[in-house]
Design a protein around this motif. Sequence first.
Motif, mmCIF file in Angstrom:
data_model
loop_
_atom_site.group_PDB
_atom_site.id
_atom_site.type_symbol
_atom_site.label_atom_id
_atom_site.label_comp_id
_atom_site.label_asym_id
_atom_site.label_seq_id
_atom_site.Cartn_x
_atom_site.Cartn_y
_atom_site.Cartn_z
ATOM 1 N N GLY A 34 0.771 -1.242 0.000
ATOM 2 C CA GLY A 34 0.000 0.000 0.000
ATOM 3 C C GLY A 34 0.802 1.293 0.000
ATOM 4 O O GLY A 34 0.320 2.307 0.478
ATOM 5 N N LYS A 36 3.223 2.632 1.721
ATOM 6 C CA LYS A 36 4.106 2.991 2.834
ATOM 7 C C LYS A 36 3.989 2.050 4.012
ATOM 8 O O LYS A 36 4.487 2.343 5.092
ATOM 9 N N TYR A 37 3.325 0.940 3.802
ATOM 10 C CA TYR A 37 3.109 0.008 4.901
ATOM 11 C C TYR A 37 3.856 -1.295 4.643
ATOM 12 O O TYR A 37 4.379 -1.531 3.562
ATOM 13 N N LEU A 259 -6.997 -0.712 -2.860
ATOM 14 C CA LEU A 259 -6.911 0.625 -2.254
ATOM 15 C C LEU A 259 -7.387 1.707 -3.216
ATOM 16 O O LEU A 259 -7.686 2.823 -2.811
ATOM 17 N N LEU A 266 -11.536 0.879 2.676
ATOM 18 C CA LEU A 266 -10.211 0.581 3.212
ATOM 19 C C LEU A 266 -9.429 1.888 3.364
ATOM 20 O O LEU A 266 -8.403 2.085 2.750
ATOM 21 N N LEU A 268 -7.021 3.933 5.179
ATOM 22 C CA LEU A 268 -5.968 3.625 6.149
ATOM 23 C C LEU A 268 -5.581 4.834 6.985
ATOM 24 O O LEU A 268 -4.808 4.717 7.916
ATOM 25 N N SER A 269 -6.103 6.025 6.640
ATOM 26 C CA SER A 269 -5.808 7.163 7.512
ATOM 27 C C SER A 269 -7.039 7.657 8.256
ATOM 28 O O SER A 269 -7.065 8.794 8.721
ATOM 29 N N LYS A 274 -6.376 4.401 12.525
ATOM 30 C CA LYS A 274 -5.257 4.585 11.600
ATOM 31 C C LYS A 274 -4.410 3.336 11.529
ATOM 32 O O LYS A 274 -4.229 2.650 12.526
ATOM 33 N N TYR A 276 -0.676 2.474 11.276
ATOM 34 C CA TYR A 276 0.595 3.166 11.480
ATOM 35 C C TYR A 276 1.702 2.443 10.737
ATOM 36 O O TYR A 276 1.603 1.248 10.459
ATOM 37 N N LEU A 297 -1.781 5.655 -6.180
ATOM 38 C CA LEU A 297 -1.307 6.106 -4.883
ATOM 39 C C LEU A 297 0.186 6.386 -5.007
ATOM 40 O O LEU A 297 0.930 5.552 -5.531
#
Lengths: 405, 365
Positions: A34, A36-37, A259, A266, A268-269, A274, A276, A297
Amino acid sequence: MKKTECVAMLLAGGQGSRLGVLTQKIAKPAVPYGGKYRIIDFPLSNCANSGITTVGILTQYQPLELSDYVASGKFWDLDRQHGGVHVLPPYQQISGANWYKGTANAIYQNLNFIERYDPEYVLILSGDHIYKMDYAKMIAQHKQQGADCTISVIDVPLEEASRFGIINCNPDGTIYEFEEKPKQPKSTLASMGIYVFNWDKLKKYLTEDEAKEGSSNDFGKDVLPTMLAEGCKMMVYRFDDYWKDVGTIESLWDANLDLLNPKINLNLSDPNWKIYSGTQGLPPQYVGDSADIENSLVTVGCDIGGKLDFSILFENVTVEQGATVEYSLVMPGSVIKKGATVRYAIVAENVVVEENAVIGQSPEEMGNIDDWGIAVIGDGLTIKKGARVTAGKMITKNVEEDEIV
Amino acid sequence: MIISNTLGIVFANAHDALLKDITKTSSMGAVNYGGRYRLIDFALSNLSNGGVSKVGVITKANYYSLMTHIGNGKPWDLDRKKGGIAILPPYASPEAQIYKGRLEAIHGILEYLQESKEETVVVCDSDVVANVDIRKLLKYHKSKNADITIVTAHGKKPTGQNDMMHYEFNADGKVVGVNFEPSDDCDYSLDITVIGREMLIDIVNAEMAAGRVSLSHGVFENHNKYNIYGYKHEGYCKVIDSIESYFKANLDLLSRDVRNDVFNRNNPIYTNSRDDMPARYGIQSNAKNSIIADGCIIEGTVKNSVLFRGVHIAKGAVVENCVLMHGAEVAEKVKINNVIADCFVKISNSIDKQEITYIEKNQTV
């Protein structure tokens, strides 16, 4: 030591062999997702958001990057005076040294860790899924129903049910049968691999299972069926939000592109829940004059001069002017140079795709759709000028200039 | 090996008044910059990258947002057992008001300075965008055997601060003259100063006893008494002293050279994480030449702009030459040009003026 109501044990030792080159050097829970995860951000963030602050992470396969990432747990607010995250690799004992043989054995070998907190409940999690779930609700139901074990289930389409561990239960939610990947499923309730146990019951059955000859020391195959046979009260907890296994290249690719689907919930923020992740002090993305971005994204450190459509770009990715990325994931630090094309592909970390190279093919380009698949480029590789990587290929070494693989 | 013998002092409220509305409810250091930063991130990151592990932040007023931003100093590696970050609230004696100038401000933290063991102090303002190599600066200070070293930039002197100094140097870099007049071509101060801790204490005590108000005036009027050297900062820098310079400093980031210099990967600028999703570009989004932070949703057109975290540009909206701070929303089909929108502003009417339009926090227009 101070008493803790619930300890979570996260099974993160699996290789994830079906992800091939993506898990050659890292454990599956450390696989990027995703933009940054990493996959492990989901269970860890869920724990933090559910108020579960004591988490044991069982590692075995390629633990370096995972342990390094988890560190003190500060990114998930899990750096605590009491409890917090603990990475638990297999260790040597007086009686000898053993690898974790199965999921149940991994927990068995760490009974002493759980004992220190003297919990009422133990929550078993895995590092294989993308989902947002309030474990506190599941534990509340477990308590209220006075169960010995509660298993989280999700309704899956009938045609997919035979891929899962299926749970058959009465209308009141009492489980009466487990079926592992049944050919003719009787229900469509699939186990999500999330269990709540009463600590005393878990300890008893894990100890007995360990002593049993011929047991594979696995929750699904051994411990849960034994508990059921011996009359334990086992209940389902129904979950009906987004949940996806990311165990294969296709499902990882799918779960990422989900996403971008406005119909899928979904976010995520979401300030209330959240997800993280570890951060590293990168500047915001720069989108250049020649960029053309839709349905994508893009995150910190990226520099985009090319065309993006239906793609997810991770940290520090560069897409130069005249390059095209479509229906693809490009993981941290990779560079897509001028005139290169990446479509229906997963490009792992720190890859260089040189000028005019072409990676992947769209399903429409295929003569026979059965030959189609996601192309995957392993981390740190270079795909040299003008090279081509055809659909479904998994690349583990550099591709030379104008070479076709 | 990082054993620091240097203490950092940062003025969080330097020249607040120059930014008028932007700093109405917060301090200069807390002003948003560059998509995800606050101005104080530069001073803190520069000090941290320079190996300084003890930093005191002098506050004056409206420092709530600054405190929540700094927290325990973790993003800058300033959560330390030895040293670490300390917020130094304004000190007022029973008979005195809150400090007026720097002299009084430093006098107010004398106890902190006296308790510290570090030999050298780096005093910084928080209204300068620059990636300054503090290690080099300290080395220079030592090599010149200077009492005081001031960081300067060469060029047209910013006009916002009416008391800003520029200097004349001899060939060795020693200050031989001080000038307050505007100048198009000079070496002006970036208000980053290196000085011995004990000397700083002595000067502050002496100047207070002499009834002075301005620290720098006192020192520089006597510049023959001290060994004062100038250290020229070669990279990008921008002193934020007006709405216009604030706007320009943000849009300067659209240049690759400026970005590479300011966000030097070897000396990263750190900030607090908000844990936003990556920016999402929708169908028919059209983004060109812009800095875009995580959490943004771009469904319309964005050009030559800087968007902070969580900005939403709706379908058909056109944003050009704008700085939109976090949580700002631009409604469908609205066209804006030359706008600075503060946090959580909602814009549902088009704006296009020659001069910059600033919209205050939480406003709906």
